[in-house]
Scaffold this motif. Structure first.
Motif, mmCIF file in Angstrom:
data_model
loop_
_atom_site.group_PDB
_atom_site.id
_atom_site.type_symbol
_atom_site.label_atom_id
_atom_site.label_comp_id
_atom_site.label_asym_id
_atom_site.label_seq_id
_atom_site.Cartn_x
_atom_site.Cartn_y
_atom_site.Cartn_z
ATOM 1 N N LEU A 156 -1.206 59.309 11.663
ATOM 2 C CA LEU A 156 -2.270 58.115 11.699
ATOM 3 C C LEU A 156 -2.119 57.296 10.806
ATOM 4 O O LEU A 156 -2.347 55.991 11.034
ATOM 5 C CB LEU A 156 -3.576 58.925 11.576
ATOM 6 N N LEU A 157 -1.680 57.617 9.500
ATOM 7 C CA LEU A 157 -1.641 56.549 8.519
ATOM 8 C C LEU A 157 -0.379 55.456 8.879
ATOM 9 O O LEU A 157 -0.733 54.222 8.780
ATOM 10 C CB LEU A 157 -1.189 57.131 7.088
ATOM 11 N N GLU A 158 0.548 55.985 9.295
ATOM 12 C CA GLU A 158 1.872 55.164 9.854
ATOM 13 C C GLU A 158 1.472 54.304 11.037
ATOM 14 O O GLU A 158 1.883 53.211 11.114
ATOM 15 C CB GLU A 158 2.807 55.959 10.087
ATOM 16 N N ILE A 159 0.618 54.941 11.943
ATOM 17 C CA ILE A 159 0.006 54.031 13.158
ATOM 18 C C ILE A 159 -0.815 52.968 12.765
ATOM 19 O O ILE A 159 -0.721 51.703 13.281
ATOM 20 C CB ILE A 159 -0.460 55.042 14.096
ATOM 21 N N GLN A 160 -1.910 53.274 11.883
ATOM 22 C CA GLN A 160 -2.623 52.159 11.281
ATOM 23 C C GLN A 160 -1.660 50.993 10.677
ATOM 24 O O GLN A 160 -2.112 49.854 10.997
ATOM 25 C CB GLN A 160 -3.717 52.889 10.371
ATOM 26 N N LYS A 161 -0.967 51.525 9.512
ATOM 27 C CA LYS A 161 -0.230 50.565 8.790
ATOM 28 C C LYS A 161 0.713 49.580 9.945
ATOM 29 O O LYS A 161 0.971 48.516 9.862
ATOM 30 C CB LYS A 161 0.488 51.078 7.696
ATOM 31 N N GLY A 162 1.309 50.434 10.877
ATOM 32 C CA GLY A 162 2.243 49.716 11.799
ATOM 33 C C GLY A 162 1.491 48.673 12.647
ATOM 34 O O GLY A 162 1.751 47.560 13.034
ATOM 35 N N THR A 163 0.123 48.937 13.184
ATOM 36 C CA THR A 163 -0.633 48.034 13.998
ATOM 37 C C THR A 163 -0.889 47.225 13.098
ATOM 38 O O THR A 163 -1.277 45.944 13.834
ATOM 39 C CB THR A 163 -1.776 49.033 14.562
ATOM 40 N N LEU A 164 -1.495 47.282 11.979
ATOM 41 C CA LEU A 164 -1.867 46.329 11.087
ATOM 42 C C LEU A 164 -0.866 45.228 10.863
ATOM 43 O O LEU A 164 -0.761 43.925 10.912
ATOM 44 C CB LEU A 164 -2.406 46.754 9.683
ATOM 45 N N LEU A 165 0.305 45.615 10.652
ATOM 46 C CA LEU A 165 1.569 44.761 10.583
ATOM 47 C C LEU A 165 1.877 44.107 11.706
ATOM 48 O O LEU A 165 2.235 42.754 11.621
ATOM 49 C CB LEU A 165 2.797 45.535 10.224
ATOM 50 N N ALA A 166 1.556 44.632 12.836
ATOM 51 C CA ALA A 166 1.693 43.893 14.188
ATOM 52 C C ALA A 166 0.805 42.735 14.435
ATOM 53 O O ALA A 166 1.216 41.708 14.826
ATOM 54 C CB ALA A 166 1.604 44.981 15.177
ATOM 55 N N ILE A 187 10.066 39.006 11.058
ATOM 56 C CA ILE A 187 10.220 39.955 12.483
ATOM 57 C C ILE A 187 11.268 41.104 12.106
ATOM 58 O O ILE A 187 10.803 42.221 12.616
ATOM 59 C CB ILE A 187 10.912 38.929 13.484
ATOM 60 N N SER A 188 11.959 40.855 11.274
ATOM 61 C CA SER A 188 13.087 42.095 10.956
ATOM 62 C C SER A 188 11.989 43.126 10.260
ATOM 63 O O SER A 188 12.383 44.181 10.251
ATOM 64 C CB SER A 188 14.149 41.601 10.014
ATOM 65 N N VAL A 189 11.006 42.801 9.301
ATOM 66 C CA VAL A 189 10.201 43.602 8.771
ATOM 67 C C VAL A 189 9.568 44.477 9.758
ATOM 68 O O VAL A 189 9.674 45.900 9.708
ATOM 69 C CB VAL A 189 9.387 42.867 7.804
ATOM 70 N N GLY A 190 9.183 44.076 10.637
ATOM 71 C CA GLY A 190 8.279 44.747 11.711
ATOM 72 C C GLY A 190 9.033 45.756 12.655
ATOM 73 O O GLY A 190 8.625 46.845 12.941
ATOM 74 N N LYS A 191 10.339 45.056 12.971
ATOM 75 C CA LYS A 191 11.163 45.566 13.809
ATOM 76 C C LYS A 191 11.581 47.039 13.289
ATOM 77 O O LYS A 191 11.792 48.109 13.780
ATOM 78 C CB LYS A 191 12.345 44.936 14.335
ATOM 79 N N LEU A 192 12.121 46.650 12.049
ATOM 80 C CA LEU A 192 12.826 47.908 11.396
ATOM 81 C C LEU A 192 11.773 49.160 10.722
ATOM 82 O O LEU A 192 11.947 50.381 11.112
ATOM 83 C CB LEU A 192 13.447 47.297 9.925
ATOM 84 N N ASN A 193 10.651 48.611 10.283
ATOM 85 C CA ASN A 193 9.624 49.559 10.053
ATOM 86 C C ASN A 193 8.998 50.263 10.949
ATOM 87 O O ASN A 193 8.867 51.519 11.168
ATOM 88 C CB ASN A 193 8.355 48.734 9.128
ATOM 89 N N ASN A 194 8.585 49.579 11.976
ATOM 90 C CA ASN A 194 7.733 50.399 13.335
ATOM 91 C C ASN A 194 8.630 51.036 14.072
ATOM 92 O O ASN A 194 8.070 52.200 14.550
ATOM 93 C CB ASN A 194 6.940 49.131 13.947
ATOM 94 N N CYS A 195 9.898 50.679 14.307
ATOM 95 C CA CYS A 195 10.803 51.377 15.103
ATOM 96 C C CYS A 195 11.068 52.876 14.433
ATOM 97 O O CYS A 195 10.904 54.048 14.846
ATOM 98 C CB CYS A 195 12.454 50.654 15.222
#
Length: 402
Positions: A307-317, A334-342
């Motif tokens: 849940l924590l990573e989904i919330q953080k990843g969604t906030l990043l998105a 964009i690289s920050v988001g692609k690398l982290n969320n994948c």
């Protein structure tokens, strides 16, 4: 044949799961129009994708019958303006990508290849005549496009591509090959990138042109409800007007790749969220040692970490999307988001599978299917290593690609 209806508790039509899982109240960051779009796409996924995806995945079938339905919903080229395109915001496009990938990465990938790659290339770099000819039909799903950049020996390093287009009078002759090209065997038009005596250029190639061959790649363990192909070009002749006039050098295809990478930031969180919800529902129902799995501390730790990573990843998105809409988004961001969320999404899906135990290896549940798909998503549009080096270059000023 596996059961193609996912178990109770995994549907996204209800609101209870949202209220429990959106602990940061990220929905408050979305407008009513954005929330309404999410409801619309979520309903489409629940009605058209979820009941069928296990069968499509197991049989390795891409459902062409829903392409024009996606067009009618405004999902194709939805972030592009004019020429029959929906003209929605970057955040709205991201929301749609998230909901589609909660259904399956292969279906979100179709929307990305069609809109973020093929249509974006024509919209950004095409002539007015090319835009008028192709974009309205592509937005409706009446014309399917593909995007040929990657080659068998030129994946992370497209500058080493061997495909070459040489001048021949007023036209061109194209020779070479491409690999991992989505949709190519069902596409009517291909955006092909090739070396020329004037550097890398883009070409619009009708797929019925003599010398064009698209061969679907078989035996995939990932993205099975999608199509990826080998392409070969053998003395393929093109008229002069096949050239994309505005596309010069690798910056042109890279601009399209960044559009696709942006959608991945959102989409991966859809796969992660769906896997988390499947694991949560299962853990509340599955009894072991006379109490539900959810009653155990280790299970709760896994669910909380997801849940924590989904919330953080969604906030990043969301933050990335707002920057894109404001015109301030940089490629390194964009690289920050692609690398982290994948990276985080694939771990979430694997941990969700672990909660499901042996049942989790079947297509009755979504997490392992999502995890397998994300192996592809993590690889295409820049591997972890490539995006790490992009960020490393940014923070040190030292390029370490070679």
């Amino acid at each position: 044949m596996s059961n193609n209806t996912e178990p109770a508790g995994t549907s996204r039509t209800g609101t209870g799961s949202d209220q429990l899982s959106d602990v940061l109240n990220l929905d408050a960051l979305l407008s009513e129009d954005e929330l309404n779009l999410r409801r619309t796409v979520r309903r489409f996924v629940d009605e058209r994708i979820r009941p069928n995806i296990a069968t499509w995945y197991e049989d390795a079938v891409f459902p062409t019958e829903i392409v024009q339905e996606m067009g009618a919903l405004g999902l194709l080229g939805m972030h592009l303006e004019g020429y029959g395109c929906p003209g929605r915001s970057a955040v709205e496009y991201g929301i749609a990508a998230m909901e589609l990938e909660a259904g399956d990465s292969g279906l979100r990938t179709f929307v990305s290849v069609q809109g973020s790659l093929a249509m974006s290339a024509i919209h950004k770099w095409g002539s007015e005549e090319q835009k008028q000819h192709y974009l309205p039909g592509m937005a409706k799903g009446e014309i399917i496009g593909c995007f040929g950049l990657t080659e068998p020996t030129a994946g992370s390093d497209p500058s080493s591509m061997a495909t070459f287009a040489r001048r021949d009078g007023d036209g061109w002759v194209l020779n070479g090959s491409k690999r991992w090209i989505g949709l190519a065997s069902i596409a009517q038009i291909a955006v092909i990138w090739a070396q020329t005596d004037d550097g890398v250029r883009g070409f619009l190639v009708p797929t019925d042109t003599p010398g064009f061959t698209a061969t679907p790649i078989q035996g995939k363990l990932s993205m099975r409800a999608s199509i990826q192909c080998e392409l070969s070009f053998e003395d393929l002749r093109l008229p002069g007007e096949a050239l994309l006039p505005g596309a010069k050098g690798l910056r042109a295809p890279f601009a399209c790749l960044n559009e696709a990478r942006y959608g991945i930031i959102w989409g991966t969180m859809g796969a992660a969220r769906d896997s988390y919800e499947a694991a949560l529902a299962y853990s509340l129902q599955r009894q072991q040692f006379n109490k539900p799995l959810a009653a155990y501390q280790i299970t709760q730790q896994k669910l909380v970490d997801m849940l924590l990573e989904i919330q953080k990843g969604t906030l990043l998105a969301i933050h990335t999307g707002r920057m894109k809409d404001a015109g301030t988004l940089e490629p390194v961001q964009i690289s920050v988001g692609k690398l982290n969320n994948c990276r985080e999404a694939i771990k979430i899906c694997r941990d969700a599978r672990a909660i499901l135990g042996g049942n989790g290896i079947t297509l009755d549940y979504s997490p392992l299917r999502h995890a397998n798909n994300l192996e592809s998503v993590r690889t295409y549009e820049g591997t972890d290593e490539v995006h790490t080096l992009i960020l490393g270059n940014h923070i040190t000023g030292i390029p370490a690609f070679r």
